[in-house]
Scaffold this active site. Structure first.
Site, mmCIF file in Angstrom:
data_model
loop_
_atom_site.group_PDB
_atom_site.id
_atom_site.type_symbol
_atom_site.label_atom_id
_atom_site.label_comp_id
_atom_site.label_asym_id
_atom_site.label_seq_id
_atom_site.Cartn_x
_atom_site.Cartn_y
_atom_site.Cartn_z
ATOM 1 N N ARG A 7 0.879 -1.185 0.000
ATOM 2 C CA ARG A 7 0.000 0.000 0.000
ATOM 3 C C ARG A 7 0.904 1.219 0.000
ATOM 4 O O ARG A 7 1.701 1.412 0.924
ATOM 5 C CB ARG A 7 -0.908 0.002 1.230
ATOM 6 C CG ARG A 7 -1.575 1.346 1.443
ATOM 7 C CD ARG A 7 -2.682 1.305 2.457
ATOM 8 N NE ARG A 7 -3.849 0.642 1.914
ATOM 9 C CZ ARG A 7 -5.081 0.741 2.443
ATOM 10 N NH1 ARG A 7 -5.284 1.457 3.530
ATOM 11 N NH2 ARG A 7 -6.101 0.114 1.901
ATOM 12 N N HIS A 10 -7.413 0.779 -6.398
ATOM 13 C CA HIS A 10 -7.597 -0.089 -5.232
ATOM 14 C C HIS A 10 -8.261 -1.393 -5.709
ATOM 15 O O HIS A 10 -9.431 -1.655 -5.410
ATOM 16 C CB HIS A 10 -8.473 0.636 -4.201
ATOM 17 C CG HIS A 10 -8.412 0.068 -2.817
ATOM 18 N ND1 HIS A 10 -7.620 -1.026 -2.481
ATOM 19 C CD2 HIS A 10 -9.048 0.438 -1.666
ATOM 20 C CE1 HIS A 10 -7.781 -1.292 -1.192
ATOM 21 N NE2 HIS A 10 -8.635 -0.428 -0.678
ATOM 22 N N GLN A 17 -10.083 -3.909 -3.223
ATOM 23 C CA GLN A 17 -11.389 -3.437 -2.760
ATOM 24 C C GLN A 17 -12.450 -3.703 -3.818
ATOM 25 O O GLN A 17 -13.563 -4.164 -3.505
ATOM 26 C CB GLN A 17 -11.315 -1.928 -2.460
ATOM 27 C CG GLN A 17 -12.632 -1.327 -2.019
ATOM 28 C CD GLN A 17 -13.065 -1.809 -0.635
ATOM 29 O OE1 GLN A 17 -12.300 -1.732 0.309
ATOM 30 N NE2 GLN A 17 -14.284 -2.312 -0.520
ATOM 31 N N ASP A 63 -17.206 7.418 -1.731
ATOM 32 C CA ASP A 63 -15.941 7.312 -0.989
ATOM 33 C C ASP A 63 -15.642 8.687 -0.400
ATOM 34 O O ASP A 63 -16.289 9.681 -0.775
ATOM 35 C CB ASP A 63 -14.819 6.859 -1.958
ATOM 36 C CG ASP A 63 -13.494 6.577 -1.249
ATOM 37 O OD1 ASP A 63 -13.497 6.409 0.000
ATOM 38 O OD2 ASP A 63 -12.452 6.530 -1.930
ATOM 39 N N CYS A 99 -16.360 1.788 0.572
ATOM 40 C CA CYS A 99 -15.170 0.976 0.875
ATOM 41 C C CYS A 99 -14.751 1.123 2.339
ATOM 42 O O CYS A 99 -14.063 0.256 2.866
ATOM 43 C CB CYS A 99 -14.031 1.345 -0.062
ATOM 44 S SG CYS A 99 -13.501 3.062 0.079
ATOM 45 N N ARG A 112 -13.668 -8.460 1.617
ATOM 46 C CA ARG A 112 -12.240 -8.193 1.392
ATOM 47 C C ARG A 112 -11.433 -9.449 1.712
ATOM 48 O O ARG A 112 -10.516 -9.826 0.986
ATOM 49 C CB ARG A 112 -11.747 -7.041 2.296
ATOM 50 C CG ARG A 112 -12.319 -5.676 1.981
ATOM 51 C CD ARG A 112 -11.838 -5.147 0.643
ATOM 52 N NE ARG A 112 -10.392 -5.088 0.532
ATOM 53 C CZ ARG A 112 -9.618 -4.105 1.023
ATOM 54 N NH1 ARG A 112 -10.167 -3.075 1.621
ATOM 55 N NH2 ARG A 112 -8.306 -4.128 0.875
HETATM 56 N N1 NVA Z 1 -9.909 6.888 -1.401
HETATM 57 C C1 NVA Z 1 -9.570 6.409 -0.087
HETATM 58 C C2 NVA Z 1 -9.819 4.933 0.021
HETATM 59 C C3 NVA Z 1 -9.523 4.330 1.357
HETATM 60 C C4 NVA Z 1 -9.726 2.875 1.408
HETATM 61 C C5 NVA Z 1 -8.111 6.719 0.210
HETATM 62 O O1 NVA Z 1 -7.273 6.539 -0.682
HETATM 63 O O2 NVA Z 1 -7.806 7.165 1.307
HETATM 64 N N1 CP Z 2 -11.215 0.002 2.462
HETATM 65 C C1 CP Z 2 -9.942 -0.088 2.885
HETATM 66 O O1 CP Z 2 -9.010 -0.336 2.112
HETATM 67 O O2 CP Z 2 -9.788 0.082 4.227
HETATM 68 P P1 CP Z 2 -8.422 0.269 5.034
HETATM 69 O O3 CP Z 2 -7.862 1.607 4.629
HETATM 70 O O4 CP Z 2 -8.826 0.220 6.465
HETATM 71 O O5 CP Z 2 -7.482 -0.842 4.672
#
Ligand code: NVA
Ligand code: CP
Length: 302
Positions: free
Chosen positions: A102, A129, A132, A219, A259, A287
């Site tokens: 990540r 992502h 997800q 989101d 998500c 997930r």
């Molecule tokens: N768009 C959000 C998704 C989190 C799972 C982010 O990147 O923070």
């Molecule tokens: N939806 C998602 O990826 O959650 P986290 O940021 O908690 O991993």
């Protein structure tokens, strides 16, 4: 399929294949049928951003598959002090059987795959992502019984979730609409794919996008790394809230997906969130199952 870097790389058949395996693994878990496909395998999990769902679902998923997960915070790795990702990839390939990462730049994930010699899984970048969205598609299929004839709508920022949902939704044959402010549109590569594919509509009117929708996604307005823009974004996204009025434009049995984490009162009202909490937390649960399918596909026959 050697890696999971972005939805654009997957064929429709590969997506359906993963969803079928995810359903099977979910069934096996619910019925306490052991499925140790990754006995003796180790997954490194590199996190340069916070996570609740991704970390815990990958970690427990590896344990349920008989493997070993290794949590690697970038604060502790030399990558956090500037060791190139190309070198990190070649070193970690000699210890591990797979890497989940990540991070911010999509290029970093692509470089890990290019320089390493083990499967790489994208656990979220600024661009996309995919893990997800596999869970999201799994959840839609569970609730709706399939994809054909469905309209999926996304309301809000043209961010990593929008980029992946558009591609994933179109690849499994749904119609996809998105409503976003003009300055916050999805990535150009994604729009090119969507426009060539057909069945896609982008507008700055949430009501127009939500018309006759079967699934509405949203989101956060400020993603990880955009915290300093939060106030500016609250103004730009005013009017892009998933609320009862918006749902009035959709089909009466429209699902709502998020998500998570969610900001109630911003991109979604408390009332809509709680009315659709079962669907949203099934999505979160999936997930685990969807990622186990990815892990098995990529790592079992290594
Ligand atoms: N768009 C959000 C998704 C989190 C799972 C982010 O990147 O923070
Ligand atoms: N939806 C998602 O990826 O959650 P986290 O940021 O908690 O991993």
């Amino acid at each position: 399929m050697k890696h999971l870097l972005k939805m654009l790389d997957l064929s429709s058949e590969e997506i359906i294949d993963l969803l079928n395996l995810a359903d099977q693994l979910k069934y096996e878990r619910k019925h306490n049928i052991p499925h140790p496909h990754l006995q003796g395998k180790t997954l490194g999990m590199i996190f340069q951003k916070a996570s609740t769902r991704t970390r815990v679902s990958f970690e427990t998923g590896m344990v349920q598959l008989g493997g070993y997960p290794l949590f690697l915070s970038s604060n502790d790795l030399q990558i956090g002090r500037g060791e190139p990702v190309q070198d990190t990839a070649r070193v970690l390939s000699r210890y591990l059987d797979g890497i989940m990462i990540r991070t911010f730049a999509q290029q970093e994930v692509e470089d890990l795959a290019a320089y390493g010699s083990i499967p790489i899984i994208n656990g979220l970048t600024d661009f996309c992502h995919p893990c997800q969205v596999l869970a999201d598609l799994m959840t839609i299929r569970e609730y709706k019984g399939g994809f054909s004839g469905l309209k999926m709508c996304y309301i809000g920022d043209g961010n990593n979730m929008a980029n992946s949902l558009i591609v994933g939704g179109l690849k499994v044959g749904m119609e996809v609409s998105i409503a976003c402010p003009n300055d916050y549109q999805p990535d150009r590569k994604v729009l090119d794919f969507a426009e060539q594919n057909g069945g896609f509509m982008m507008t700055d009117s949430p009501i127009a996008a939500a018309e006759n929708a079967d699934i509405i996604f949203t989101d956060v307005w400020a993603s990880m790394g955009q915290e300093s823009e939060a106030e500016k974004r609250k103004i730009a996204f005013r009017g892009y809230q998933v609320n009862d009025e918006l749902l009035g434009a959709a089909h009466s049995d429209c699902m709502v997906q998020h998500c998570l984490p969610a900001h109630r009162g911003e991109e979604i009202t408390e009332k809509v969130f709680e009315a659709h909490a079962n669907e949203i937390f099934d999505e979160a649960e999936n997930r685990l199952h969807a990622q186990k399918a990815v892990l098995v596909k990529l790592m079992a026959n290594q």
